[in-house]
Write an enzyme that holds these catalytic residues in place. Structure first.
Site, PDB file in Angstrom:
ATOM      1  CB  SER A  40     -90.831   5.053  58.522  1.00 20.24           C
ATOM      2  OG  SER A  40     -91.056   4.377  57.316  1.00 20.24           O
ATOM      3  CG  ASP A 203     -87.298   4.561  56.814  1.00 17.18           C
ATOM      4  OD1 ASP A 203     -87.105   4.636  58.053  1.00 17.18           O
ATOM      5  OD2 ASP A 203     -88.355   4.163  56.314  1.00 17.18           O
TER       6      ASP A 203
END
Length: 346
Positions: A40, A203
């Site tokens: 991320s 994610d």
């Protein structure tokens, strides 16, 4: 020359703390970053660091990381209308909140909308149809992907979660495309799943935050310096709905890392007790750079509100935290671990 690997956690706007850590590490001329594994915001920091190093060495890395966070801070969608309930400095979220604003203006009502409302999954990013845009895309597309994938500089590993299987996918080398970076940072309550080669990803924090196993390569140094963005310990018991959701977020995004650290602790015990031939498995030396006190003051809301003031505060805090680590443990690098994993899991 001290050689280390970096493992960079995800945490939205809190990733500016990691930017500060990396900026401070660049001050150490005898410190080489051999590999970076990021998830991320950690993946974006790693990509900016590597791209800058390939283009202009240490100063290039500084400039590229600063440019990345300045783009995030000043906003990707200038010119969109103010959104009721959203701080005007949080420009980057405007494209996402635009449908709320549009509906409110039509009804001539004030509609208080905050990032926490979206985090509670009241609405889906798929509800907006053609109005929806990925607010991170301009900042990511500004990275020179040829430099990100260059042979020069540290190896880069980027983790994302396969929506279909729930398994982690680690992108490396030429696989680290703009889409792979967007996939790694795709929080499903905010962004639509990102397609890479026919598969869809969310994610990477759900499956690896960050992925440590690529750093076990025998050719890489034993030291893994983890830059932590999610506090592992909170003394208080959450009571309000916001506090509860915030702690759930922290626990969820620490779970994969704790699993990997427990596995490292197990291997280290086997090595220490002579059950594994020396050199057969990597004896990882774990280190942490963190500021849990600061992160406990923040919340899941600040993760999605990257105002310039917050970004600058986190950057400076990251530099200070890295400085404290280097003063306390710089001499331990390539010699011994500075995290007692046995005690952590006792």
């Amino acid at each position: 020359m001290r050689r280390i690997n970096l493992a960079l956690q995800g945490g939205g706007a809190h990733g500016a703390f990691t930017w500060g850590v990396l900026d401070r590490l660049l001050d150490e001329e005898d410190l080489e970053i051999a590999a970076i594994s990021g998830t991320s915001a950690g993946a974006l920091n790693g990509a900016a660091f590597k791209s800058g190093m390939a283009q202009g060495g240490r100063e290039g890395a500084r400039a590229t990381m600063r440019a990345l966070w300045e783009r995030v801070g000043r906003g990707a969608y200038d010119g969109l209308p103010d959104v009721p309930g959203l701080p005007p400095t949080a420009e980057w979220m405007r494209a996402f909140f635009y449908p709320f604003d549009y509906a409110a203006r039509l009804a001539e009502t004030v509609m208080p909308v905050t990032p926490a409302d979206i985090a509670a999954q009241v609405f889906s990013p798929y509800d907006w149809g053609p109005l929806w845009k990925n607010p991170l895309e301009p900042a990511v597309l500004a990275l020179d992907i040829d430099n990100v994938c260059a042979d020069a500089g540290p190896q880069l590993f980027v983790a994302a979660t396969n929506v279909h299987t729930g398994k982690v996918r680690v992108f490396s080398g030429a696989q680290v495309t703009h889409q792979a970076l967007l996939a790694s940072a795709c929080l499903p309550t905010f962004f639509r799943a990102v397609e890479v080669a026919g598969e869809f990803y969310w994610d990477g924090g759900y499956s690896a935050n960050p992925a440590l196993h690529p750093l076990y390569d025998p050719a890489l140094p034993d030291d893994v310096v983890i830059v932590s963005l999610n506090p592992q310990y909170r003394p208080e018991v959450p009571q309000t709905s916001q506090e509860i959701m915030n702690r759930i977020n922290e626990v969820s995004f620490n779970a994969a890392l704790l699993r990997d650290l427990r596995a490292i602790a197990f291997v280290k015990r086997l090595i220490a007790e002579g059950h594994v031939t020396k050199g057969a498995m990597k004896d990882v030396l774990v280190h942490f750079i963190a500021d849990d006190r600061l992160m406990r003051e923040l919340s899941v809301r600040t993760k999605v509100s990257p105002t310039p003031d917050l970004i600058e505060r986190l950057f400076r805090s990251g530099r200070r935290a890295a400085g404290r680590f280097l003063r306390a443990h710089g001499q331990d690098l390539n010699k011994t671990a500075t995290v007692d994993l046995a005690a952590m899991f006792s």
